[in-house]
Structures are given as C-alpha cells and as structure tokens.
Enzyme design. Structure first.
Site, mmCIF file in Angstrom:
data_model
loop_
_atom_site.group_PDB
_atom_site.id
_atom_site.type_symbol
_atom_site.label_atom_id
_atom_site.label_comp_id
_atom_site.label_asym_id
_atom_site.label_seq_id
_atom_site.Cartn_x
_atom_site.Cartn_y
_atom_site.Cartn_z
ATOM 1 N N ILE A 1 10.540 -14.793 14.866
ATOM 2 C CA ILE A 1 10.552 -14.649 16.467
ATOM 3 C C ILE A 1 11.550 -14.580 17.414
ATOM 4 O O ILE A 1 11.516 -14.192 18.627
ATOM 5 C CB ILE A 1 9.481 -15.816 16.860
ATOM 6 C CG1 ILE A 1 10.373 -17.044 16.725
ATOM 7 C CG2 ILE A 1 8.373 -15.916 15.907
ATOM 8 C CD1 ILE A 1 9.167 -18.203 17.390
ATOM 9 N N ASP A 2 12.753 -15.074 16.845
ATOM 10 C CA ASP A 2 13.903 -15.174 17.774
ATOM 11 C C ASP A 2 14.551 -13.968 18.379
ATOM 12 O O ASP A 2 15.398 -13.971 19.259
ATOM 13 C CB ASP A 2 15.103 -16.025 16.943
ATOM 14 C CG ASP A 2 14.681 -17.481 16.629
ATOM 15 O OD1 ASP A 2 13.415 -17.949 17.109
ATOM 16 O OD2 ASP A 2 15.143 -18.002 15.528
ATOM 17 N N ASP B 1 18.422 -13.857 9.531
ATOM 18 C CA ASP B 1 19.888 -13.739 9.082
ATOM 19 C C ASP B 1 20.046 -14.310 7.596
ATOM 20 O O ASP B 1 20.864 -13.788 6.905
ATOM 21 C CB ASP B 1 20.891 -13.909 10.195
ATOM 22 C CG ASP B 1 20.778 -15.430 10.561
ATOM 23 O OD1 ASP B 1 19.820 -16.115 10.079
ATOM 24 O OD2 ASP B 1 21.689 -15.858 11.468
ATOM 25 N N GLY B 2 19.723 -15.550 7.532
ATOM 26 C CA GLY B 2 19.780 -16.167 6.271
ATOM 27 C C GLY B 2 19.201 -15.363 5.147
ATOM 28 O O GLY B 2 19.717 -15.355 3.992
ATOM 29 N N TYR C 1 15.998 -22.085 1.033
ATOM 30 C CA TYR C 1 16.400 -22.340 -0.029
ATOM 31 C C TYR C 1 18.170 -22.111 -0.048
ATOM 32 O O TYR C 1 18.548 -21.095 -0.660
ATOM 33 C CB TYR C 1 16.109 -21.288 -1.160
ATOM 34 C CG TYR C 1 16.073 -21.954 -2.602
ATOM 35 C CD1 TYR C 1 15.762 -22.993 -3.176
ATOM 36 C CD2 TYR C 1 16.845 -21.021 -3.555
ATOM 37 C CE1 TYR C 1 15.544 -23.593 -4.220
ATOM 38 C CE2 TYR C 1 17.042 -21.308 -4.780
ATOM 39 C CZ TYR C 1 16.491 -22.779 -5.362
ATOM 40 O OH TYR C 1 16.899 -23.054 -6.621
ATOM 41 N N ARG D 1 0.772 -1.374 0.086
ATOM 42 C CA ARG D 1 -0.017 -0.051 -0.109
ATOM 43 C C ARG D 1 1.109 1.388 0.036
ATOM 44 O O ARG D 1 0.544 2.385 -0.592
ATOM 45 C CB ARG D 1 -1.010 -0.179 1.024
ATOM 46 C CG ARG D 1 -1.954 -1.090 0.819
ATOM 47 C CD ARG D 1 -3.242 -1.171 1.816
ATOM 48 N NE ARG D 1 -4.218 -1.943 1.316
ATOM 49 C CZ ARG D 1 -5.297 -2.382 2.023
ATOM 50 N NH1 ARG D 1 -5.551 -1.393 3.277
ATOM 51 N NH2 ARG D 1 -6.115 -3.152 1.658
#
Length: 340
Positions: free
Chosen positions: A126-127, A103-104, A73, A25
């Site tokens: 959530i970490d 982070d990945g 992936y 939006r």
C-alpha cells in the site's frame, strides 16, 4: 517452463488475491502448472507448497488480504535460507517463482535469481514506495480507505470546532498522505520527503480561523513521526485550540480492492507469467504511463522516496514518474500555504 509457483510476502495489500488469480489462470492458459506457497519465504523453506487450479482462485478477485497468507522471514536474507528454499522448490519440480510484495520481498526474489532460479517480482504494497512503477498493487485501495475515514473525521471535527491530526501509513513514503489529503481536502499535509516547520503549521491553522474556518484536518505520514508526537509538537509551537489525534492503523491494509487495483493486479500477474514462460527472471513488473514495463529487480528494491531537499535548500525529484511534488504544491496552493 512447465511449473511455476507464486507467493506473497511482507505486509499484505488489497489486490494481492487478484494478482494470484491472474498468475494461476494465465499460466493454465499457457499450459503451465501453478503451485501456491503459503506464508511467503517461510513457507518456501518449510515446504508448505501445494498445487493451485482455476477453481482455487474462484471468487478471490474481490477479496482483500492474501489467501496464501504472508509473513516476514528475515532468515531468507542468509544464503542458507535461500538454498533451503530452492531445494524445496526443486522437490516439487518448480522452475520459476512469482513474488508479490514490497522491497524486502524483491531482495529475496533477486537472491533466488542469483542462484539460478528465475523469479519475477510484482509490487504489492500500500505504501507505493517501489521504484520502477507509478503505482503498486493496493495503493489505490488504501488511499480510498483513508479518504473515506477522513470524510467521517471531518463530520465530527466540524461539529465540535476541533483540529484533528490524522496519522496514516506509508512507511518512509508520503504517497498515501499526499493523495488522500488532496482528495479529502486536508488543510495541511506533512510527509517525510520534505522538511517543514511546526510554527508554519500553527500559523496556517490560525489563518484558517481568521477566515472563518472552525475546524481543520492535518495529515501526517507515519514516516514523519507518530500522530501523538506531532500533536505535542503543535502545542509546543503555540497551538491553543481543541486538538485530537486519530491513528487509522491497519484498516488501510484491509478491504475489498478497488476496480483500479484489481485491473492493475490482473495485468501485472499475467505479465509475470509471460516473462517466466520466456525464461526471464530477475525483473519486476511495473506500470508507467498506463503501460506495463519491466525493470531489474535489484534497482526497484531501493527506497522509493518521491523527492527530497537538497543541501542548498532546493528540491530533488528522485522518481520523476510520480507526481508527488506536483501534489504537494497543489495542496499548498489550494490552502494558501507556504511550502515549508
């Protein structure tokens, strides 16, 4: 920049949909077209890309999970995967990407930027283990979910004079354990950032019994060990009472996001669009002291441990913008515990 895309990657987190909604939006209000990418980087490489409209994100702000789906992936760590993804983006005329994840996911966004394709990261996990932000999207909801579960576990624990070991998520960070433990009045909290002795945990439980307490709640972050392993160690250290283990598992990732997560995700999503509009990539949006900030995305992809022990036995604060050490000491004080 006339056309951008948005994807979610890695573990899902409540509030991701709110972030997507804000991206769509805000972009439309800036005259920018938005495309969604299903299944993260895997969908990018496969060309699973489609246009999003304002209606596409209607009624999504309160939904948990991610309607764009998510996936891990690892192939995207290879140059071939990165170039294949960029080729697909160019086919759709996309000039920049908003990446929502941990982070990945940030490493993937950095690789895109290095290949000349602007990407902006939003911390969706959530970490709460991303450097450069006080809070990540989904963390507040996960803590609320854990607190609700702990309140219920306390009911049955007190009814049967039991000690419960409750295993919570967080990967290598103790944020969920610390915050939920404080909010639920846990008797002891074990986190991966600090060493502890099982003998001390047993002694603290026994002291509670001596003071007339008939039940205990022990929180263990998954980065320490499993709840079952922790319970076994307690028994080996001399605990003799009735002991049960509860693993909260993936309920911590689900559920409708809290108001705080919805607002945080909306603010971050809108800011990501502003950055891409101005041609800025290779950064991650964070929040510090309630103000939005940007950090180089590569630096934020480092491990986000709050603090750790030094070789001299002292405590090193790795991220001074987080209150982990303060909370750990607070819990110790409230329960009259030793730090170790």
């Amino acid at each position: 920049m006339k056309r951008i895309a948005v994807l979610t990657s890695g573990g899902d987190a409540p509030g991701m949909n709110a972030a997507i909604r804000a991206v769509v939006r805000k972009a439309i209000s800036e005259g920018i077209e938005v495309y969604g990418i299903n299944h993260g980087y895997a969908g990018m490489v496969a060309g699973d890309i489609f246009p999003l409209t304002s209606a596409s994100v209607g009624d999504k702000i309160g939904r948990g999970g991610t309607f764009l789906y998510s996936a891990r992936y690892p192939e995207f760590a290879q140059v071939e995967g990165q170039l294949a993804g960029i080729e697909q983006l160019k086919k759709f005329g996309i000039e920049g990407v908003v990446v929502i994840g941990g982070d990945g996911s940030y490493h993937g966004a950095m690789r895109l930027t290095e290949h000349g394709f602007p990407a902006v990261g939003l911390p969706g996990t959530i970490d709460n283990d991303i450097v450069g932000t006080d809070f990540t999207i989904g963390f507040d909801t996960a803590v609320s979910t854990v607190v609700d579960a702990l309140d219920k576990i306390r009911d049955t624990s007190s009814s049967h004079n039991r000690t419960f070991v409750v295993e919570v998520m967080g990967r290598n960070a103790g944020d969920i354990a610390l915050n939920a433990g404080i909010a639920a009045g846990a008797d002891d909290i074990s986190i991966p950032e600090l060493e502890f002795k099982f003998e001390n945990v047993v002694n603290n439980i026994n002291k509670g019994y001596e003071k007339g307490k008939n039940h205990h709640i022990i929180i263990v972050a998954e980065g320490v060990m499993t709840g079952e392993e922790f319970a076994t160690k307690l028994k080996e250290a001399g605990y003799k009472g009735d002991l049960r283990v509860s693993v909260l598992g993936h309920i911590q990732r689900g559920g409708s996001p809290t108001a705080r997560d919805r607002v945080l995700a909306s603010r971050m999503g809108a800011r990501a669009v502003e950055l891409l509009r101005d041609g800025i990539g290779g950064v991650a949006v964070g929040i510090r002291n309630e103000e939005l900030v940007e950090s180089p995305i590569l630096g934020t992809a480092e491990e986000g441990a709050l603090f750790s022990l030094t070789t001299e036995g002292g405590i090193k604060v790795n991220n001074p913008h987080k209150a982990g050490l303060e909370l750990y000491r607070l819990n110790s004080a409230l329960n009259n515990l030793n730090l170790n």
